[in-house]
Motif scaffolding. Structure first.
Motif, short mmCIF file in Angstrom:
data_model
loop_
_atom_site.label_atom_id
_atom_site.label_comp_id
_atom_site.label_asym_id
_atom_site.label_seq_id
_atom_site.Cartn_x
_atom_site.Cartn_y
_atom_site.Cartn_z
N MET A 4 70.47 35.97 32.87
CA MET A 4 70.20 34.56 32.58
C MET A 4 68.89 34.14 33.25
O MET A 4 68.63 34.46 34.40
CB MET A 4 71.34 33.68 33.10
CG MET A 4 72.69 33.98 32.43
SD MET A 4 72.68 33.58 30.67
CE MET A 4 72.59 31.79 30.79
N LEU A 5 68.08 33.40 32.49
CA LEU A 5 66.80 32.92 33.01
C LEU A 5 66.81 31.40 33.10
O LEU A 5 67.43 30.73 32.27
CB LEU A 5 65.65 33.36 32.11
CG LEU A 5 65.43 34.87 31.92
CD1 LEU A 5 64.31 35.12 30.93
CD2 LEU A 5 65.12 35.54 33.26
N THR A 6 66.12 30.88 34.09
CA THR A 6 65.93 29.44 34.15
C THR A 6 64.89 29.05 33.09
O THR A 6 64.16 29.93 32.59
CB THR A 6 65.43 29.00 35.53
OG1 THR A 6 64.09 29.51 35.72
CG2 THR A 6 66.33 29.53 36.63
N PRO A 7 64.79 27.78 32.72
CA PRO A 7 63.76 27.37 31.76
C PRO A 7 62.35 27.77 32.19
O PRO A 7 61.54 28.22 31.36
CB PRO A 7 63.93 25.85 31.70
CG PRO A 7 65.37 25.63 32.02
CD PRO A 7 65.71 26.68 33.04
#
Length: 213
Positions: free
Chosen positions: A1-4
C-alpha cells in the motif's frame, strides 16, 4: 500500500512532470472548505451570512452526504470573503455576502476579525456581541479611513489588505447552469448582491521573485 504522496512520486518517476497553470475550476477545488447547512436565510460562516435566490431548491435539504450529517460543501477564499462557492449536484453556486454593498473595498479574513473587534469595542454594552451590520460598518470605515486615523493597527491591516488585493489569481469559472435554471423560480436578488466587488488574488511567488531580480 502506498500513500498518495508515494504514489504520486512513483508516477512522476515513470511518466515525468508537466507543470500546468491552474484554471479557475482548479482554484475553487483548492480553496478551504466549511461544511454548512443551507437555511432559509442562507449560509452562516463566522458571523457572516451568504445568500442567493439560486440556493432556493437546496434550502433545508439534506446534501446526501451521510458522513457529513447532510451538510453542504462550501468553499471560501480567505483573501476575499465577499462570496462563497457551494458545491451542489448540479454544479457550483456562488453566494455573495448579504452585507457586501455596505463595504466599498474587498476584505480578507484578518481584516474581518479586526473590524469585528473594533465593532465590539464600540458597542454600547460591554458583553454584547456586535451585529453583522455593525461589523460591516466598522469594516468599511477600517478600509476607507484607517490611514487617516490614530489606529495604527487598523492602518497596518488596511495596508495589508490593499497589498493582498493586488495579487494575481486565475479567472473563476462562469456561474454554473444551475444559476440560470433556478433564477426564474426564485425571488429577485436583494440590492446587496448587485454591488461590484473586486476579487482578491493568490500570491504568485514566481512573479514576486521577478520583481526583486
Amino acid at each position: 500500500m502506498l500513500t498518495p504522496n508515494e504514489r504520486y512520486a512513483s508516477l512522476v518517476a515513470i511518466a515525468g512532470y508537466l507543470p500546468i497553470t491552474l484554471t479557475g475550476s482548479d482554484y475553487l477545488e483548492l480553496l478551504p472548505v466549511k461544511w454548512r447547512a443551507i437555511n432559509d436565510y442562507g449560509i452562516r460562516i463566522d458571523y457572516r451570512t451568504y445568500d442567493t435566490p439560486v440556493l432556493g431548491p437546496f434550502r433545508r435539504q439534506h446534501s446526501g452526504l451521510i458522513g457529513k450529517r447532510g451538510l453542504w460543501e462550501v468553499h471560501y477564499d480567505p483573501y476575499d470573503l465577499s462570496q462563497v462557492f457551494v458545491r451542489t449536484p448540479e454544479g457550483w453556486i456562488t453566494a455573495p455576502w448579504t452585507h457586501r454593498a455596505m463595504v466599498t473595498a474587498p476584505f480578507a479574513d484578518f481584516t474581518w476579525r479586526h473590524a469585528r473587534r473594533l465593532a465590539e469595542q464600540a458597542g454600547r454594552h460591554k458583553h454584547e456581541q456586535a451585529t453583522e451590520t455593525e461589523i460591516a460598518r466598522a469594516l468599511d470605515a477600517l478600509l476607507t479611513r484607517a490611514e487617516h486615523g490614530p489606529d495604527k493597527a487598523g492602518a497596518r491591516i488596511a495596508a495589508r489588505t490593499r497589498t493582498a488585493a493586488a495579487a494575481h489569481r486565475p479567472e473563476l469559472p462562469a456561474a454554473a447552469d444551475v444559476d440560470d435554471k433556478h433564477a426564474s423560480q426564485a425571488d429577485p436578488a436583494p440590492a446587496a448582491q448587485k454591488a461590484q466587488v473586486i476579487p482578491f488574488g493568490v500570491f504568485d511567488a514566481d512573479a514576486e521573485a521577478e520583481r526583486w531580480l
